[in-house]
Design a protein around this motif. Sequence first.
Motif, PDB file in Angstrom:
ATOM      1  N   LYS A  49       0.826  -1.222   0.000  1.00 12.08           N
ATOM      2  CA  LYS A  49       0.000   0.000   0.000  1.00 12.08           C
ATOM      3  C   LYS A  49       0.855   1.264   0.000  1.00 12.08           C
ATOM      4  O   LYS A  49       0.632   2.181  -0.789  1.00 12.08           O
ATOM      5  CB  LYS A  49      -0.945  -0.002   1.227  1.00 12.08           C
ATOM      6  CG  LYS A  49      -1.819  -1.246   1.326  1.00 12.08           C
ATOM      7  CD  LYS A  49      -2.762  -1.185   2.513  1.00 12.08           C
ATOM      8  CE  LYS A  49      -2.077  -1.133   3.890  1.00 12.08           C
ATOM      9  NZ  LYS A  49      -1.256  -2.334   4.190  1.00 12.08           N
ATOM     10  N   THR A  50       1.827   1.326   0.897  1.00 14.62           N
ATOM     11  CA  THR A  50       2.671   2.521   0.982  1.00 14.62           C
ATOM     12  C   THR A  50       3.512   2.684  -0.285  1.00 14.62           C
ATOM     13  O   THR A  50       3.707   3.803  -0.773  1.00 14.62           O
ATOM     14  CB  THR A  50       3.560   2.451   2.244  1.00 14.62           C
ATOM     15  OG1 THR A  50       2.716   2.482   3.394  1.00 14.62           O
ATOM     16  CG2 THR A  50       4.528   3.621   2.307  1.00 14.62           C
ATOM     17  N   THR A  51       3.978   1.581  -0.829  1.00 15.22           N
ATOM     18  CA  THR A  51       4.745   1.646  -2.083  1.00 15.22           C
ATOM     19  C   THR A  51       3.890   2.268  -3.181  1.00 15.22           C
ATOM     20  O   THR A  51       4.340   3.178  -3.900  1.00 15.22           O
ATOM     21  CB  THR A  51       5.197   0.229  -2.497  1.00 15.22           C
ATOM     22  OG1 THR A  51       5.998  -0.324  -1.443  1.00 15.22           O
ATOM     23  CG2 THR A  51       5.988   0.256  -3.792  1.00 15.22           C
ATOM     24  N   ALA A 170      -3.314   9.947   2.066  1.00 16.61           N
ATOM     25  CA  ALA A 170      -3.237   9.798   3.519  1.00 16.61           C
ATOM     26  C   ALA A 170      -2.864   8.357   3.845  1.00 16.61           C
ATOM     27  O   ALA A 170      -3.562   7.423   3.459  1.00 16.61           O
ATOM     28  CB  ALA A 170      -4.581  10.160   4.148  1.00 16.61           C
ATOM     29  N   ASP A 171      -1.722   8.176   4.506  1.00 15.31           N
ATOM     30  CA  ASP A 171      -1.243   6.824   4.832  1.00 15.31           C
ATOM     31  C   ASP A 171      -1.480   6.543   6.311  1.00 15.31           C
ATOM     32  O   ASP A 171      -0.746   7.023   7.172  1.00 15.31           O
ATOM     33  CB  ASP A 171       0.241   6.698   4.477  1.00 15.31           C
ATOM     34  CG  ASP A 171       0.668   5.236   4.324  1.00 15.31           C
ATOM     35  OD1 ASP A 171      -0.140   4.338   4.645  1.00 15.31           O
ATOM     36  OD2 ASP A 171       1.814   4.999   3.881  1.00 15.31           O
ATOM     37  N   GLU A 172      -2.494   5.782   6.608  1.00 15.81           N
ATOM     38  CA  GLU A 172      -2.880   5.402   7.971  1.00 15.81           C
ATOM     39  C   GLU A 172      -2.959   6.605   8.910  1.00 15.81           C
ATOM     40  O   GLU A 172      -2.331   6.611   9.980  1.00 15.81           O
ATOM     41  CB  GLU A 172      -1.906   4.342   8.510  1.00 15.81           C
ATOM     42  CG  GLU A 172      -1.695   3.232   7.469  1.00 15.81           C
ATOM     43  CD  GLU A 172      -1.399   1.867   8.079  1.00 15.81           C
ATOM     44  OE1 GLU A 172      -1.682   1.682   9.272  1.00 15.81           O
ATOM     45  OE2 GLU A 172      -0.913   0.995   7.344  1.00 15.81           O
ATOM     46  N   PRO A 173      -3.747   7.606   8.556  1.00 13.35           N
ATOM     47  CA  PRO A 173      -3.768   8.848   9.347  1.00 13.35           C
ATOM     48  C   PRO A 173      -4.383   8.688  10.726  1.00 13.35           C
ATOM     49  O   PRO A 173      -4.185   9.556  11.573  1.00 13.35           O
ATOM     50  CB  PRO A 173      -4.621   9.796   8.489  1.00 13.35           C
ATOM     51  CG  PRO A 173      -5.514   8.898   7.704  1.00 13.35           C
ATOM     52  CD  PRO A 173      -4.687   7.670   7.413  1.00 13.35           C
TER      53      PRO A 173
END
Length: 244
Positions: A49-51, A170-173
């Motif tokens: 996901k982050t990639t 937004a990454d795991e905000p």
Amino acid sequence: MRKEAVIAIRNINHYYGKGALKRQILFDINLDIYPGEIVIMTGPSGSGKTTLLSLIGGLRSVQEGSLKFLGVELSGASQSQLVQIRRSIGYIFQAHNLLGFLTARQNVQMAVELNNHVAPEEAIAHAQAMLQAVGLENRVNYYPDNLSGGQKQRIAIARALVNNPPLVLADEPTAALDKQSGRDVVEIMQRLAKEQGTAILLVTHDNRILDIADRIVEMEDGLLARDSQSVVISYESGTSGEKP
Ligand code: ADP
Ligand code: MG
């Protein structure tokens, strides 16, 4: 006709490592995100996901496939083009990444000044209006250390949205927040996104916030395993044959 996609991803593959250590992380990803759409991406830790988010945000170079941001191809883009694209995107991370030696207002103001040639008074007014929009009008002169996790994340939202970007990543905000602050934070994001017509791609493990999404996509082992939009479209075409 729908508006032009903010993000159009075609057949993206991505690898980490070289030679014998080379490992494929993303497999044939296809995804479109439209203006004003809130897309939530779920999936286990390590699924990529982050990639994918970092590719979309121009923080990493595209290796294979096509990735267009508002029609501009990121594959093969120069560093200066990538910088330009990064300026057009708001980022919100798990850790809020605020600058501790700046107040809430100064953190948001800096984002305005980095992107626009405006007089300081104008940047200040803009930052204050944005902090009011996230419910922090009484905290503008506080330093991040003196604020709660939820308040800090709301500053991060104000900073991400203050230049009215077409896309927010937004990454795991909500990962570091309790249930209620997490809920508050995503509801603020949802409201502002709808007001401004901003598209949001939000990665989360938090099942309690899935209802704010227009669409949910799921990553599994580097594959986009499920896209709730396809279900909706096939259902619609099977009934009325018309999109709302
Ligand atoms: P997620 O965000 O879904 O947890 P990531 O995109 O962070 O997944 O990671 C996907 C896979 O890629 C994981 O196996 C992770 O260990 C690996 N990985 C992530 N970043 C790097 C990197 N910079 N170098 C090598 N491997 C990485
Ligand atoms: Mg991640």
